[in-house]
Design a protein around this motif. Structure first.
Motif, PDB file in Angstrom:
ATOM      1  N   HIS A  49       0.819  -1.221   0.000  1.00 60.95           N
ATOM      2  CA  HIS A  49       0.000   0.000   0.000  1.00 60.95           C
ATOM      3  C   HIS A  49       0.851   1.267   0.000  1.00 60.95           C
ATOM      4  O   HIS A  49       0.498   2.258  -0.641  1.00 60.95           O
ATOM      5  N   GLU A  50       1.971   1.237   0.708  1.00 62.31           N
ATOM      6  CA  GLU A  50       2.818   2.431   0.795  1.00 62.31           C
ATOM      7  C   GLU A  50       3.326   2.859  -0.584  1.00 62.31           C
ATOM      8  O   GLU A  50       3.427   4.051  -0.892  1.00 62.31           O
ATOM      9  N   ASP A  51       3.631   1.868  -1.423  1.00 65.25           N
ATOM     10  CA  ASP A  51       4.156   2.163  -2.765  1.00 65.25           C
ATOM     11  C   ASP A  51       3.078   2.116  -3.839  1.00 65.25           C
ATOM     12  O   ASP A  51       3.379   2.313  -5.026  1.00 65.25           O
ATOM     13  N   GLU A  52       1.834   1.831  -3.425  1.00 58.66           N
ATOM     14  CA  GLU A  52       0.715   1.702  -4.360  1.00 58.66           C
ATOM     15  C   GLU A  52       1.081   0.739  -5.500  1.00 58.66           C
ATOM     16  O   GLU A  52       0.991   1.051  -6.674  1.00 58.66           O
ATOM     17  N   GLU A  53       1.480  -0.461  -5.088  1.00 57.46           N
ATOM     18  CA  GLU A  53       1.983  -1.447  -6.043  1.00 57.46           C
ATOM     19  C   GLU A  53       1.479  -2.839  -5.690  1.00 57.46           C
ATOM     20  O   GLU A  53       1.302  -3.183  -4.519  1.00 57.46           O
ATOM     21  N   VAL A  54       1.237  -3.636  -6.722  1.00 57.49           N
ATOM     22  CA  VAL A  54       0.874  -5.041  -6.542  1.00 57.49           C
ATOM     23  C   VAL A  54       1.846  -5.889  -7.354  1.00 57.49           C
ATOM     24  O   VAL A  54       2.053  -5.646  -8.543  1.00 57.49           O
ATOM     25  N   ILE A  55       2.451  -6.882  -6.693  1.00 58.54           N
ATOM     26  CA  ILE A  55       3.360  -7.802  -7.366  1.00 58.54           C
ATOM     27  C   ILE A  55       2.708  -9.182  -7.385  1.00 58.54           C
ATOM     28  O   ILE A  55       2.312  -9.702  -6.341  1.00 58.54           O
TER      29      ILE A  55
END
Length: 217
Positions: free
Chosen positions: A93-99
């Motif tokens: 959530h902090e980086d607004e990223e999904v891996i």
């Protein structure tokens, strides 16, 4: 000749004792696994600690996880992880990223949600450990030693609540002297949860939240 027979008898007796001890240890782990398989789902709150005294590393984090079969939804260190049985979705959530990652077949992984109750079944020798009284709870320890001499793991101690037959703690010691401890703080079963908990909503994160979604090859 009598001396040879005596030494051989002691050797056979010792081997038999170790064999019985290993069978007893594995039977206890099997009992825990079979009990877990009877639950429709499990909710755990846990304390995860990493210690390496040589490197002066000490890290402690709380987390929680919902488990249903091999599927899980993990909240840990400010991230969410969803495993739907095929892929793992790591939501940062902090980086607004999904891996997005494919399921791992790494046999050296022990402290992962999908394997926490079954990792012991392959690649280990078994030995009964101490019975300890921790916070008024009788904990029976089982020591697991990797069969593969090249394993990065030195040993794993599994602490089992003697009354409930639930896992209380797992302590993994690496050959690099790193000790990873998972201590269960809350253990709930058969909770009213939605199947959506184990499904990654791509439209929500790609569209509404505009997260970056990446899937390495």
């Amino acid at each position: 000749m009598k001396r040879i027979i005596l030494v051989l008898s002691v050797f056979l007796l010792t081997a038999n004792v170790f064999s019985q001890d290993a069978s007893k240890a594995k039977a206890l782990l099997d009992e825990v696994a079979q009990k877990v398989e009877g639950y429709s789902n499990i909710y755990l709150e846990f304390n995860h600690r990493i210690d390496n005294y040589d490197a002066d590393v000490h890290q402690e984090t709380l987390g929680s996880v919902n488990l249903k079969g091999e599927k899980y939804h993990l909240n840990y260190m400010g991230t969410e992880q969803i495993f739907d049985g095929t892929k793992t979705y790591i939501i940062i959530h902090e980086d607004e990223e999904v891996i997005i990652q494919k399921a791992s077949n790494n046999q050296n992984e022990t402290l992962t949600p999908s394997k926490i109750f079954s990792f012991y079944k392959k690649g280990f020798n078994y030995q009964m450990g101490e019975l300890k009284n921790t916070k008024g709870i009788k904990i029976q320890y089982v020591k697991l030693t990797p069969i593969d001499s090249d394993s990065e793991i030195d040993n794993v101690m599994v602490g089992i609540d003697s009354r409930t037959k639930h896992i209380y703690t797992i302590i993994e010691t690496g050959k690099n002297s790193t000790i990873t401890t998972l201590e269960v703080r809350t253990f709930k079963t058969n909770q009213p949860i939605s199947e959506k908990l184990f499904i990654f909503d791509e439209a929500k994160y790609r569209g509404q939240k505009n997260y970056t979604i990446s899937e390495p090859n």
